[in-house]
Design a protein around this motif. Structure first.
Motif, PDB file in Angstrom:
ATOM      1  N   THR A   1      13.646  -1.285   5.310  1.00  0.00           N
ATOM      2  CA  THR A   1      13.969  -2.723   4.522  1.00  0.00           C
ATOM      3  C   THR A   1      13.100  -2.922   3.510  1.00  0.00           C
ATOM      4  O   THR A   1      13.304  -3.290   2.422  1.00  0.00           O
ATOM      5  N   ARG A   2      11.835  -2.701   3.722  1.00  0.00           N
ATOM      6  CA  ARG A   2      10.698  -3.192   2.587  1.00  0.00           C
ATOM      7  C   ARG A   2      10.553  -1.811   1.646  1.00  0.00           C
ATOM      8  O   ARG A   2      10.708  -0.614   2.000  1.00  0.00           O
ATOM      9  N   ARG A   3       9.856  -2.290   0.375  1.00  0.00           N
ATOM     10  CA  ARG A   3       9.558  -1.260  -0.545  1.00  0.00           C
ATOM     11  C   ARG A   3       8.267  -1.878  -1.099  1.00  0.00           C
ATOM     12  O   ARG A   3       8.325  -3.224  -1.397  1.00  0.00           O
ATOM     13  N   ALA A   4       7.299  -1.251  -1.587  1.00  0.00           N
ATOM     14  CA  ALA A   4       6.136  -1.567  -2.146  1.00  0.00           C
ATOM     15  C   ALA A   4       5.965  -0.887  -3.459  1.00  0.00           C
ATOM     16  O   ALA A   4       6.299   0.142  -3.686  1.00  0.00           O
ATOM     17  N   ILE A   5       5.006  -1.525  -4.477  1.00  0.00           N
ATOM     18  CA  ILE A   5       4.379  -1.125  -5.647  1.00  0.00           C
ATOM     19  C   ILE A   5       2.920  -1.077  -5.377  1.00  0.00           C
ATOM     20  O   ILE A   5       2.486  -2.256  -5.129  1.00  0.00           O
ATOM     21  N   ASP A   6       2.327  -0.005  -5.360  1.00  0.00           N
ATOM     22  CA  ASP A   6       0.775  -0.217  -5.227  1.00  0.00           C
ATOM     23  C   ASP A   6       0.361   0.126  -6.870  1.00  0.00           C
ATOM     24  O   ASP A   6       0.507   0.878  -7.636  1.00  0.00           O
ATOM     25  N   PHE A   7      -0.676  -0.823  -7.078  1.00  0.00           N
ATOM     26  CA  PHE A   7      -1.307  -0.846  -8.669  1.00  0.00           C
ATOM     27  C   PHE A   7      -2.802  -0.607  -8.376  1.00  0.00           C
ATOM     28  O   PHE A   7      -3.478  -1.099  -7.619  1.00  0.00           O
ATOM     29  N   HIS A   8      -3.126   0.225  -9.148  1.00  0.00           N
ATOM     30  CA  HIS A   8      -4.536   0.725  -9.002  1.00  0.00           C
ATOM     31  C   HIS A   8      -5.241   0.176 -10.326  1.00  0.00           C
ATOM     32  O   HIS A   8      -4.648  -0.130 -11.229  1.00  0.00           O
ATOM     33  N   GLU A   9      -6.413   0.234 -10.218  1.00  0.00           N
ATOM     34  CA  GLU A   9      -7.412  -0.226 -11.568  1.00  0.00           C
ATOM     35  C   GLU A   9      -7.009   0.548 -12.815  1.00  0.00           C
ATOM     36  O   GLU A   9      -6.897   1.712 -12.581  1.00  0.00           O
TER      37      GLU A   9
END
Length: 132
Positions: free
Chosen positions: A98-106
């Motif tokens: 169902t879900r998907r994500a985007i990880d944003f780093h510094e």
């Protein structure tokens, strides 16, 4: 609700403002930038505050959340597995149905045009599901 009581979305927006200020580092700045992209992509988006402190953006259902962790700001799309992602933005929570994500780093840049398109696709998907 009286005229002096804030609407739920106004209250949530203030809580999100507070979270951004409270973080006071790159994560707050990133959350603020992601929030601006969401609002630009969907001017009708509703801001919510759920699960004891998670910013949520909705339109005919939840579009995405903005979670902050020690080393990442995570933007999770509630129905991300059903969205086309031609720019390959999704880089987290890839194993679920169902879900998907985007990880944003510094220090990472945001591909704003592609992220806006993803948000707009999520709106269309939510609207199509709510009509059925």
């Amino acid at each position: 609700m009286t005229k002096s009581e804030p609407r739920e979305s106004e209250s949530a927006s203030r809580l999100i403002d507070g979270r951004i200020q409270e973080l006071g580092d790159w994560r707050g700045a990133m959350l603020a930038r992601l929030r601006a992209v969401v609002k630009a992509a969907d001017p009708e988006v509703i801001e919510e505050w759920k699960w004891r402190g998670v910013p949520v953006w909705s339109h005919a259902g939840i579009l995405c959340t903005g979670e902050t962790y020690k080393n990442v700001v995570k933007m999770t799309f509630a129905k991300g597995a059903s969205l086309e992602d031609p720019a390959g933005l999704f880089n987290s929570s890839l194993e679920g149905n169902t879900r998907r994500a985007i990880d944003f780093h510094e220090g990472e840049e945001i591909d704003e045009p592609s992220l806006k398109a993803l948000i707009q696709a999520a709106v269309v998907l939510n609207q199509s599901k709510s009509r059925k």
